[in-house]
Write an enzyme that holds these catalytic residues in place. Sequence first.
Site, PDB file in Angstrom:
ATOM      1  N   ASN A  23       0.857  -1.186   0.000  1.00 33.85           N
ATOM      2  CA  ASN A  23       0.000   0.000   0.000  1.00 33.85           C
ATOM      3  C   ASN A  23       0.891   1.234   0.000  1.00 33.85           C
ATOM      4  OD1 ASN A  23       0.757   0.544   2.786  1.00 33.85           O
ATOM      5  ND2 ASN A  23      -0.511  -1.236   3.261  1.00 33.85           N
ATOM      6  N   PHE A  56      -4.455   3.002  14.497  1.00 38.12           N
ATOM      7  CA  PHE A  56      -4.747   4.051  13.522  1.00 38.12           C
ATOM      8  C   PHE A  56      -5.857   3.538  12.620  1.00 38.12           C
ATOM      9  CE2 PHE A  56      -1.768   7.657  13.317  1.00 38.12           C
ATOM     10  CZ  PHE A  56      -1.036   7.372  14.455  1.00 38.12           C
ATOM     11  N   LYS A 115     -14.209   0.297  15.096  1.00 34.91           N
ATOM     12  CA  LYS A 115     -12.934  -0.453  15.210  1.00 34.91           C
ATOM     13  C   LYS A 115     -12.391  -0.382  16.621  1.00 34.91           C
ATOM     14  CE  LYS A 115     -11.563   0.376  10.440  1.00 34.91           C
ATOM     15  NZ  LYS A 115     -10.682   1.094   9.530  1.00 34.91           N
TER      16      LYS A 115
HETATM   17  N1  CTP Z   1      -4.471  -3.711  11.474  1.00 34.02           N
HETATM   18  C1  CTP Z   1      -3.763  -4.812  11.911  1.00 34.02           C
HETATM   19  N2  CTP Z   1      -3.786  -5.986  11.190  1.00 34.02           N
HETATM   20  C2  CTP Z   1      -4.501  -6.068  10.044  1.00 34.02           C
HETATM   21  C3  CTP Z   1      -5.220  -4.951   9.597  1.00 34.02           C
HETATM   22  C4  CTP Z   1      -5.185  -3.776  10.335  1.00 34.02           C
HETATM   23  O1  CTP Z   1      -3.111  -4.740  12.956  1.00 34.02           O
HETATM   24  N3  CTP Z   1      -4.487  -7.210   9.370  1.00 34.02           N
HETATM   25  C5  CTP Z   1      -4.428  -2.494  12.286  1.00 34.02           C
HETATM   26  C6  CTP Z   1      -3.734  -1.330  11.631  1.00 34.02           C
HETATM   27  O2  CTP Z   1      -2.362  -1.314  11.996  1.00 34.02           O
HETATM   28  C7  CTP Z   1      -4.456  -0.130  12.199  1.00 34.02           C
HETATM   29  C8  CTP Z   1      -5.839  -0.638  12.488  1.00 34.02           C
HETATM   30  O3  CTP Z   1      -5.739  -2.066  12.471  1.00 34.02           O
HETATM   31  O4  CTP Z   1      -3.866   0.322  13.418  1.00 34.02           O
HETATM   32  C9  CTP Z   1      -6.898  -0.207  11.548  1.00 34.02           C
HETATM   33  O5  CTP Z   1      -6.568  -0.545  10.236  1.00 34.02           O
HETATM   34  P1  CTP Z   1      -7.565  -0.275   9.035  1.00 34.02           P
HETATM   35  O6  CTP Z   1      -6.999  -0.851   7.779  1.00 34.02           O
HETATM   36  O7  CTP Z   1      -7.998   1.156   9.047  1.00 34.02           O
HETATM   37  O8  CTP Z   1      -8.845  -1.105   9.519  1.00 34.02           O
HETATM   38  P2  CTP Z   1      -9.319  -2.562   9.338  1.00 34.02           P
HETATM   39  O9  CTP Z   1      -9.701  -3.061  10.686  1.00 34.02           O
HETATM   40  O10 CTP Z   1      -8.349  -3.366   8.553  1.00 34.02           O
HETATM   41  O11 CTP Z   1     -10.667  -2.355   8.542  1.00 34.02           O
HETATM   42  P3  CTP Z   1     -10.923  -1.919   7.023  1.00 34.02           P
HETATM   43  O12 CTP Z   1      -9.674  -2.164   6.262  1.00 34.02           O
HETATM   44  O13 CTP Z   1     -12.051  -2.794   6.607  1.00 34.02           O
HETATM   45  O14 CTP Z   1     -11.316  -0.481   7.083  1.00 34.02           O
END
Ligand code: CTP
Length: 396
Positions: free
Chosen positions: A210, A323, A337
């Site tokens: 990403n 975050f 979340k």
């Molecule tokens: N995160 C994590 N492990 C994952 C995905 C996300 O630890 N496999 C953590 C990220 O480091 C961040 C938080 O979860 O601190 C939120 O990540 P985000 O991508 O915004 O949310 P998701 O829970 O993955 O939900 P979505 O992608 O559906 O918005």
Amino acid sequence: MNLKGKTIVLGITGGIAAYKMPNVAHALAKAGANVHVLMTKNATEFITPLVFETLTNNRCIVDTFDRNFQYDVAHVSLANAADLMLIAPATANVIAKLAHGLADDMLTTVTLAAHCPKLVAPAMNTHMLENPITQDNLKTLEHYGFTVIPSGSGLLACGDTGSGRLPDEGVLVDYVARELEHEKDMQGMKVVVSAGGTREPMDPVRYLTNHSTGKMGYAVARACMLRGADVTLLTSSDLPPVPFVKMVPFATAAELFEAVKANAMDADALVMAAAVADYRPAQVAQDKVKKGEGELSIPLERTRDILAWLGEHRRPGQFLCGFSMETRDMVENSRRKLEKKHLDLIAANNLKEPGAGFAVPTNLLTLISPREELELPLLTKEEAAHRLLDEILKLR
Ligand code: CTP
């Protein structure tokens, strides 16, 4: 770096590495510090006081009995005014004098009279440095509260290769910044921060990732360090390392998970700023399935949600901050979340707002905790990091 209102005394002794010190004096003056330079007579053989006077706008003092100086009793006034002393390069001779309380010139006299933090950066021939006499003198200085900045290794001006090289200017400035830049309100806290995006290999050549650069996580790690915390940064970014911070590399979500288990379980606070990809190719070295006009389709599987795992497995009292990146309904989605992952705080960035998100130096964060929401203005990532830490300290 902001050193406004700080008085720094730089002591420069007679070694060839003195040529690096105008850059240090310049960097500190540029950060707002009031810099006073003291030189031994031998140092003036390598570099002229005029260089420092021009850079600092202060008189450079060499002789203890210089009559033409702004302080009445110069050595005492300057020693009292100093917030920090940095003696660099420090020769074996000056180290020996300081270790034994000798005060036969301005530099050693002010050092003996000063009660501020004192940093000493030895620079000399390897054999002189390794001589047990010098080593004992350095231990004596540490015993009396001096911080000894380790010398680097490399080719020395005398032609020898080994230790004794004065660290680069940036390293010396980092030591000063750590000492002076911020109130140490996180002293004794262990903090683990994650930064950067994950890279999930599709085959030996390509990967899924990403746009994360790691800037926000690095800013948080640096801010924690400046506030006195013991910091570990789990990182997939190639930004320059944060000084005084333990750097642990990862590439994939699985590696980040291992790094979390190995480094984070005893932390007092965790700030997970890494942009973890939610999906990865179902297996490495995929059997590529061609579709239609050569389009590539790869079966994906979900990565483990590391933050949610931490929410379930963290020890009591451990503060957990995540975050979130949202394109719409930022507060509602982030609050969901926060609750689902059992977090204490979530820093939400709206990707649609200008100045927020990936690869820009600024951020627009909303800090959401179970009971409140704090909308921060557009700030640099460094400023935003400090505001985030203020909030963590308040909620803890
Ligand atoms: N995160 C994590 N492990 C994952 C995905 C996300 O630890 N496999 C953590 C990220 O480091 C961040 C938080 O979860 O601190 C939120 O990540 P985000 O991508 O915004 O949310 P998701 O829970 O993955 O939900 P979505 O992608 O559906 O918005």
